[in-house]
Design a protein around this motif. Structure first.
Motif, PDB file in Angstrom:
ATOM      1  N   VAL A 286      -4.368   7.051  13.917  1.00  0.00           N
ATOM      2  CA  VAL A 286      -3.085   6.916  13.252  1.00  0.00           C
ATOM      3  C   VAL A 286      -2.990   8.262  12.336  1.00  0.00           C
ATOM      4  CG1 VAL A 286      -1.959   5.510  11.711  1.00  0.00           C
ATOM      5  CG2 VAL A 286      -2.909   4.290  13.713  1.00  0.00           C
ATOM      6  N   THR A 287      -1.800   8.642  12.091  1.00  0.00           N
ATOM      7  CA  THR A 287      -1.626   9.763  11.096  1.00  0.00           C
ATOM      8  C   THR A 287      -0.956   9.162  10.034  1.00  0.00           C
ATOM      9  OG1 THR A 287       0.454  10.393  12.144  1.00  0.00           O
ATOM     10  CG2 THR A 287      -1.396  11.713  13.079  1.00  0.00           C
ATOM     11  N   TYR A 288      -1.050   9.784   8.767  1.00  0.00           N
ATOM     12  CA  TYR A 288      -0.933   9.243   7.536  1.00  0.00           C
ATOM     13  C   TYR A 288      -0.215  10.344   6.730  1.00  0.00           C
ATOM     14  CZ  TYR A 288      -3.860   5.238   8.271  1.00  0.00           C
ATOM     15  OH  TYR A 288      -4.511   4.044   9.100  1.00  0.00           O
ATOM     16  N   ALA A 289       0.773   9.912   5.536  1.00  0.00           N
ATOM     17  CA  ALA A 289       1.169  10.674   4.644  1.00  0.00           C
ATOM     18  C   ALA A 289       0.426   9.853   3.339  1.00  0.00           C
ATOM     19  CB  ALA A 289       2.425  10.606   4.352  1.00  0.00           C
ATOM     20  N   LEU A 290      -0.189  10.628   2.525  1.00  0.00           N
ATOM     21  CA  LEU A 290      -0.657  10.037   1.188  1.00  0.00           C
ATOM     22  C   LEU A 290       0.359  10.085   0.190  1.00  0.00           C
ATOM     23  CD1 LEU A 290      -4.477  11.132   0.835  1.00  0.00           C
ATOM     24  CD2 LEU A 290      -3.580   9.324   2.335  1.00  0.00           C
ATOM     25  N   TYR A 291       0.776   8.871  -0.592  1.00  0.00           N
ATOM     26  CA  TYR A 291       1.628   8.840  -1.693  1.00  0.00           C
ATOM     27  C   TYR A 291       0.547   8.584  -2.922  1.00  0.00           C
ATOM     28  CZ  TYR A 291       6.053   8.311  -3.833  1.00  0.00           C
ATOM     29  OH  TYR A 291       7.178   8.619  -4.644  1.00  0.00           O
ATOM     30  N   GLY A 292       0.702   9.740  -3.686  1.00  0.00           N
ATOM     31  CA  GLY A 292       0.042   9.700  -5.059  1.00  0.00           C
ATOM     32  C   GLY A 292      -1.115  11.065  -4.930  1.00  0.00           C
ATOM     33  N   ALA A 293      -0.638  12.144  -5.730  1.00  0.00           N
ATOM     34  CA  ALA A 293      -1.640  13.114  -5.834  1.00  0.00           C
ATOM     35  C   ALA A 293      -2.238  13.139  -7.253  1.00  0.00           C
ATOM     36  CB  ALA A 293      -0.582  14.504  -5.771  1.00  0.00           C
ATOM     37  N   GLY A 294      -3.273  12.339  -7.304  1.00  0.00           N
ATOM     38  CA  GLY A 294      -4.308  12.133  -8.367  1.00  0.00           C
ATOM     39  C   GLY A 294      -5.539  11.926  -8.000  1.00  0.00           C
ATOM     40  N   GLN A 295      -6.470  11.032  -8.764  1.00  0.00           N
ATOM     41  CA  GLN A 295      -7.691  10.635  -8.804  1.00  0.00           C
ATOM     42  C   GLN A 295      -7.825   9.819  -7.637  1.00  0.00           C
ATOM     43  OE1 GLN A 295     -10.505  12.174 -10.033  1.00  0.00           O
ATOM     44  NE2 GLN A 295     -11.564  11.192  -8.505  1.00  0.00           N
TER      45      GLN A 295
ATOM     46  N   CYS B 277       2.454  13.357  -0.931  1.00  0.00           N
ATOM     47  CA  CYS B 277       3.618  13.111  -1.649  1.00  0.00           C
ATOM     48  C   CYS B 277       3.556  12.655  -3.005  1.00  0.00           C
ATOM     49  CB  CYS B 277       4.606  12.105  -0.946  1.00  0.00           C
ATOM     50  SG  CYS B 277       6.222  12.027  -1.801  1.00  0.00           S
ATOM     51  N   ASP B 278       4.346  12.839  -4.087  1.00  0.00           N
ATOM     52  CA  ASP B 278       3.931  12.355  -5.153  1.00  0.00           C
ATOM     53  C   ASP B 278       5.585  12.302  -6.024  1.00  0.00           C
ATOM     54  OD1 ASP B 278       1.567  11.920  -7.399  1.00  0.00           O
ATOM     55  OD2 ASP B 278       3.336  12.431  -8.551  1.00  0.00           O
ATOM     56  N   SER B 279       5.769  11.451  -7.053  1.00  0.00           N
ATOM     57  CA  SER B 279       6.896  11.204  -7.448  1.00  0.00           C
ATOM     58  C   SER B 279       7.167  12.290  -8.731  1.00  0.00           C
ATOM     59  CB  SER B 279       7.087   9.780  -7.981  1.00  0.00           C
ATOM     60  OG  SER B 279       6.813   8.762  -7.139  1.00  0.00           O
ATOM     61  N   ASP B 280       6.279  12.749  -9.196  1.00  0.00           N
ATOM     62  CA  ASP B 280       6.141  13.598 -10.113  1.00  0.00           C
ATOM     63  C   ASP B 280       6.785  15.119  -9.779  1.00  0.00           C
ATOM     64  OD1 ASP B 280       5.859  15.491 -12.581  1.00  0.00           O
ATOM     65  OD2 ASP B 280       3.724  14.815 -12.840  1.00  0.00           O
TER      66      ASP B 280
ATOM     67  N   SER C 125      -2.474   5.052  -5.229  1.00  0.00           N
ATOM     68  CA  SER C 125      -2.225   5.286  -6.643  1.00  0.00           C
ATOM     69  C   SER C 125      -2.270   3.641  -7.024  1.00  0.00           C
ATOM     70  CB  SER C 125      -0.731   5.564  -6.721  1.00  0.00           C
ATOM     71  OG  SER C 125      -0.199   5.394  -8.078  1.00  0.00           O
ATOM     72  N   ILE C 126      -2.358   3.527  -8.188  1.00  0.00           N
ATOM     73  CA  ILE C 126      -2.530   2.404  -8.799  1.00  0.00           C
ATOM     74  C   ILE C 126      -1.163   1.494  -9.032  1.00  0.00           C
ATOM     75  CG2 ILE C 126      -4.773   2.554 -10.141  1.00  0.00           C
ATOM     76  CD1 ILE C 126      -3.140   3.081 -12.831  1.00  0.00           C
ATOM     77  N   TYR C 127      -0.168   2.287  -8.982  1.00  0.00           N
ATOM     78  CA  TYR C 127       1.284   1.913  -9.077  1.00  0.00           C
ATOM     79  C   TYR C 127       1.846   1.332  -7.633  1.00  0.00           C
ATOM     80  CZ  TYR C 127       0.746   3.694 -13.542  1.00  0.00           C
ATOM     81  OH  TYR C 127      -0.015   4.179 -14.692  1.00  0.00           O
ATOM     82  N   PHE C 128       0.878   0.626  -7.006  1.00  0.00           N
ATOM     83  CA  PHE C 128       1.250   0.706  -5.448  1.00  0.00           C
ATOM     84  C   PHE C 128       2.549  -0.276  -5.175  1.00  0.00           C
ATOM     85  CE2 PHE C 128      -1.659  -2.707  -6.824  1.00  0.00           C
ATOM     86  CZ  PHE C 128      -1.264  -3.821  -6.244  1.00  0.00           C
ATOM     87  N   TYR C 129       2.761  -1.113  -5.980  1.00  0.00           N
ATOM     88  CA  TYR C 129       3.992  -2.111  -5.843  1.00  0.00           C
ATOM     89  C   TYR C 129       5.139  -1.431  -6.004  1.00  0.00           C
ATOM     90  CZ  TYR C 129       1.931  -6.630  -4.551  1.00  0.00           C
ATOM     91  OH  TYR C 129       1.143  -7.355  -4.082  1.00  0.00           O
ATOM     92  N   GLU C 130       5.240  -0.595  -7.355  1.00  0.00           N
ATOM     93  CA  GLU C 130       6.302   0.023  -7.405  1.00  0.00           C
ATOM     94  C   GLU C 130       6.720   1.089  -6.508  1.00  0.00           C
ATOM     95  OE1 GLU C 130       3.915  -0.516  -9.734  1.00  0.00           O
ATOM     96  OE2 GLU C 130       4.371  -0.831 -11.700  1.00  0.00           O
ATOM     97  N   ILE C 131       5.888   1.657  -5.915  1.00  0.00           N
ATOM     98  CA  ILE C 131       5.779   2.759  -5.014  1.00  0.00           C
ATOM     99  C   ILE C 131       6.427   2.085  -3.733  1.00  0.00           C
ATOM    100  CG2 ILE C 131       4.541   4.365  -3.525  1.00  0.00           C
ATOM    101  CD1 ILE C 131       2.978   5.303  -6.030  1.00  0.00           C
TER     102      ILE C 131
ATOM    103  N   GLN D 169       5.101   0.192   7.833  1.00  0.00           N
ATOM    104  CA  GLN D 169       4.676   1.593   7.635  1.00  0.00           C
ATOM    105  C   GLN D 169       3.925   1.992   6.430  1.00  0.00           C
ATOM    106  OE1 GLN D 169       8.875   3.005   8.404  1.00  0.00           O
ATOM    107  NE2 GLN D 169       7.531   4.546   9.425  1.00  0.00           N
ATOM    108  N   ILE D 170       3.843   1.048   5.321  1.00  0.00           N
ATOM    109  CA  ILE D 170       3.361   1.360   4.271  1.00  0.00           C
ATOM    110  C   ILE D 170       2.179   0.462   3.644  1.00  0.00           C
ATOM    111  CG2 ILE D 170       3.774   1.224   1.660  1.00  0.00           C
ATOM    112  CD1 ILE D 170       6.936   1.202   2.348  1.00  0.00           C
ATOM    113  N   VAL D 171       1.034   1.330   3.751  1.00  0.00           N
ATOM    114  CA  VAL D 171      -0.385   0.570   3.377  1.00  0.00           C
ATOM    115  C   VAL D 171      -0.830   0.408   1.937  1.00  0.00           C
ATOM    116  CG1 VAL D 171      -2.893   0.743   4.087  1.00  0.00           C
ATOM    117  CG2 VAL D 171      -1.098   1.412   5.794  1.00  0.00           C
ATOM    118  N   THR D 172      -0.940  -0.404   1.307  1.00  0.00           N
ATOM    119  CA  THR D 172      -1.298  -0.377   0.138  1.00  0.00           C
ATOM    120  C   THR D 172      -2.618  -0.811  -0.227  1.00  0.00           C
ATOM    121  OG1 THR D 172      -0.206  -2.519  -0.576  1.00  0.00           O
ATOM    122  CG2 THR D 172       1.141  -0.683  -0.911  1.00  0.00           C
ATOM    123  N   SER D 173      -3.378  -0.449  -1.259  1.00  0.00           N
ATOM    124  CA  SER D 173      -4.662  -1.169  -1.276  1.00  0.00           C
ATOM    125  C   SER D 173      -5.239  -0.579  -2.589  1.00  0.00           C
ATOM    126  CB  SER D 173      -5.774  -0.462  -0.414  1.00  0.00           C
ATOM    127  OG  SER D 173      -6.876  -1.083  -0.516  1.00  0.00           O
TER     128      SER D 173
END
Length: 546
Positions: A456-465, A483-486, A519-525, A538-542
Motif C-alpha cells: 500500500v502506498t501512502y502520503a504522510l500528512y504532517g511534517a513534524g516530529q 503534506c502539511d497545512s503550514d 500529527s496529533i491533530y488527527f481529527y481536525e486533519i 482512505q485516511i489512517v489516523t493513529s
C-alpha cells in the motif's frame, strides 16, 4: 474566557503531594509546608457532580497515586459509570507501553459539538501522573479505570511558564489587563477544577486558593460546571496574582527553580515555603516600565506554542524499563503436588515486580525465556495461560502452564487459605476475570501497535516530529508525498521529500492509496481531508505514533 462545560477536561485535584518540585508548577508543589489529601466524601461529591458533563474528568495532583486512598477513589469511579470504559488493551503484554496508552485514548476520542463549540474530547476518566513505583503498584486498577492518561516520567526536557508574577508587577493598566485576562490561553486550553475547598473556573485559581488559604470555591454540586464567564465573580481576583497569561518566557521544569516577582517572594517567605528556604527560586528584576530585565532570565526559553508536550514520546522514555518484569520465579508442579500449596510457596519467594511461572515437571524452557518476556510490560492483573494455540515454543520453550503476578487483585482477593485448597491450574485460572485470562500466544503479544500495510502506498500528512517517529515503519518506496497545512513549509525538503500543500495532495490523489495522518491533530486533519473529497477509508489516523 471559557465556561467549564465547554472545556475538554475538568480536574479533581485530590492532592498536591509530589515527589517532584518542577519549575513553575501550576500546583506550587514544594511551597506547601504540608500537602493536602482530599477526603473520600468530598471526592464522592466531586465525581457525582459531573453527571451530564461530556468530556474528561481528570484525577490530578501533585502526584495522585501518592494519595493513601487512591485505590478506594478508583473503585468508586468504577462503581459510577457515567462514562464508558474503552477496551482495556493493556490487559495484554505491551512492548511499546505508550503506544497502547495512546490507542486507548484514541478509541475514546470523539468530536464534541455541544453549545456550538467543536472540540476533540476523550469521554471518560483521565489520570495525570508523573509515574513512579506507586503507578506500578496500582497498574492493574489504573488500566481498568482510565480512558485517558497524561503520563510524564520527567526524563525529558519540558518547559513551564512563570505563574508567580502579578500584572501589577508588570505595571499593566486595567484596560490592557482585562483583554489579556479574558484571553488567557491556560483558562481556554486547560481545565477547571475541584479541590478540597470547592469548585473553580480555572485549575490555577484553585491551586492559588489552596496555597494562600483563600475563601474557597463554589459549592460542589451537580451542574456547577455550567457556570458562564459572567458568573465567575470573585474567583477572577485570583487572576491578579497569576502570570500565566503574560507570555513572558519558559524554563525547564527539571531545574526545579521557580521564577517569581519580589512581591511573590515575600509572600511565600511569609508562608514558610520550603522551596524559598532552600533557595530554589529566581527573583525577577522588573523595571518601572514593566520589563523583566534580561539578566533575570538566565537559562530560560521563549514562550511555547503548545499547551502541553508535543506528544507521547516526549512524555515517556521508552528505555526506562521499570514497568517491565524484574524476574521470574519458576514453580515446577509434580503430579502428586498440592497445587495450591506450591503456589503459596512460590508467592512467598517473590520480590516486588517478579512473576511466577507454573510449569510441568518435564518443562524445557529456552534460555531466551526471561529476556523475551522482559521486553514487555505485563499487567500484573492478568494471567498468561497455555492452551492448544500455544505457538511460542521457539521463544519460550515447552511445558509452561501459566505466568502470573502475586500482585494481581484476583490473587489478593483469594487469600492464602483459599489458594492452598486449589487442586489444579484450571481452578487457579478461574480466579481471574475472563478478560484477564490471556492466551500465551504470539497474537497476545501484539500490543495493538499500528501495522503499516504491505503493498500500500501512502502520503504522510504532517511534517513534524510525529512523521519522524513513524518514518522508519515504512518501506521508503511506500511514501509518495509528505503534506502539511503550514504554507511556510511548502516546497521545503523533509525526510528526503518535498512538502506539498493539501491542494496539491488532492490534485495528485491518483498517485497513492492512503493518507497516514502523522500529527496529533488527527481529527481536525481527517475532517479537513474529507472536506477536500477524500473518502474516510482512505485516511489512517493513529495517536500511537505520537
Amino acid at each position: 474566557m471559557k465556561s467549564p462545560q465547554d472545556m475538554r477536561i475538568i480536574q479533581i485535584d485530590i492532592t498536591n503531594a509530589c515527589f517532584h518540585r518542577c519549575s513553575n508548577c501550576t500546583r506550587f508543589c514544594g511551597h506547601h509546608k504540608k500537602p493536602f489529601f482530599m477526603d473520600f466524601e468530598t471526592f464522592k461529591r466531586a465525581v457525582d457532580s459531573f453527571e451530564g458533563y461530556r468530556g474528561t474528568v481528570g484525577i490530578m495532583g501533585g502526584e495522585p497515586t501518592l494519595h493513601p486512598q487512591f485505590s478506594r477513589f478508583l473503585e468508586y469511579l468504577n462503581e459510577h459509570k457515567y462514562y464508558p470504559k474503552s477496551e482495556n488493551l493493556l490487559v495484554r503484554p505491551a512492548k511499546n507501553f505508550m503506544k497502547v496508552v495512546a490507542q486507548m485514548e484514541q478509541n475514546s476520542t470523539f468530536i464534541n459539538k455541544e453549545h456550538g463549540i467543536e472540540r476533540n474530547c476523550v469521554l471518560g476518566y483521565g489520570l495525570w501522573s508523573a509515574l513512579s513505583d506507586k503507578y506500578r503498584e496500582y497498574y492493574e486498577l489504573i488500566q481498568d479505570t482510565f480512558n485517558f492518561q497524561a503520563l510524564n516520567d520527567h526524563t525529558n526536557i519540558m518547559y513551564h511558564a512563570p505563574i508567580m508574577i502579578r500584572r501589577k508587577d508588570m505595571n499593566i493598566p486595567d484596560d490592557k489587563w482585562m483583554e489579556i485576562r479574558d484571553n488567557c490561553w491556560a483558562q481556554k486550553e486547560w481545565s477547571a477544577t475541584i479541590t478540597p475547598k470547592g469548585a473553580f473556573f480555572c485549575e490555577i485559581a484553585g491551586a492559588l486558593d489552596m496555597l494562600f488559604d483563600g475563601p474557597g470555591g463554589w459549592k460542589i454540586e451537580p451542574g456547577w460546571w455550567k457556570r458562564t464567564p459572567e458568573q465567575f465573580g470573585d474567583q477572577l481576583q485570583w487572576c491578579e496574582l497569576c502570570g500565566i497569561a503574560l507570555n513572558t518566557f519558559t524554563r525547564d521544569a527539571n531545574e526545579e527553580m521557580d521564577d517569581m516577582s519580589a512581591w511573590w517572594h515575600d509572600r511565600l517567605k511569609e508562608l514558610g515555603s520550603p522551596k524559598i528556604e532552600n533557595g530554589m527560586m529566581n527573583v525577577l528584576e522588573i523595571s518601572d516600565e514593566g520589563n523583566i530585565l534580561e539578566k533575570s532570565k538566565f537559562g530560560v526559553k521563549p514562550v511555547r506554542k503548545q499547551s502541553y508536550l508535543d506528544g507521547y514520546f516526549a512524555r515517556f522514555n521508552e528505555k526506562n524499563d521499570w514497568l517491565n518484569p524484574k524476574g521470574f520465579i519458576k514453580c515446577t508442579l509434580l503430579k502428586e503436588d498440592k497445587i495450591g500449596e506450591k503456589i503459596v510457596e512460590a508467592i512467598s519467594q517473590t520480590k516486588k515486580g517478579e512473576f511466577i511461572v507454573l510449569m510441568t515437571e518435564t518443562a524445557e524452557l529456552k534460555d531466551s525465556f526471561d529476556d523475551y518476556l522482559k521486553q514487555y510490560v505485563l499487567n500484573p492483573g492478568s494471567i498468561l495461560i497455555t492452551d492448544d494455540r500455544y505457538d511460542l515454543q521457539e521463544e519460550l520453550g515447552d511445558g509452561i502452564l501459566a505466568v502470573f503476578s502475586p500482585e494481581a487483585s484476583a490473587v489478593k482477593r483469594a487469600t492464602y487459605p483459599i489458594l492452598r485448597d486449589i487442586n489444579g491450574v484450571t481452578e487457579f485460572v478461574e480466579l481471574y476475570d475472563k478478560n484477564k485470562q490471556i492466551p500465551l500466544i504470539k497474537k497476545s503479544f501484539d500490543s495493538s501497535e499500528y501495522k503499516i500495510e504491505k503493498n500500500v502506498t501512502y502520503a504522510l500528512y504532517g511534517a513534524g516530529q510525529s512523521a519522524k517517529n513513524i518514518y522508519d515503519s515504512f518501506v521508503k518506496e511506500q511514501i509518495k508525498f509528505i503534506c502539511d497545512s503550514d504554507c511556510n513549509k511548502w516546497g521545503n525538503d523533509f525526510l528526503g521529500y518535498q512538502i506539498v500543500s493539501p491542494e496539491e495532495l488532492w490534485a495528485r490523489r491518483q498517485e497513492f492509496d492512503k493518507i497516514f495522518v502523522s500529527s496529533i491533530y488527527f481529527y481536525e486533519i481527517k475532517t479537513y481531508l474529507m472536506e477536500l473529497g477524500f473518502k474516510e477509508e482512505q485516511i489512517v489516523t493513529s495517536l500511537m505514533i505520537m
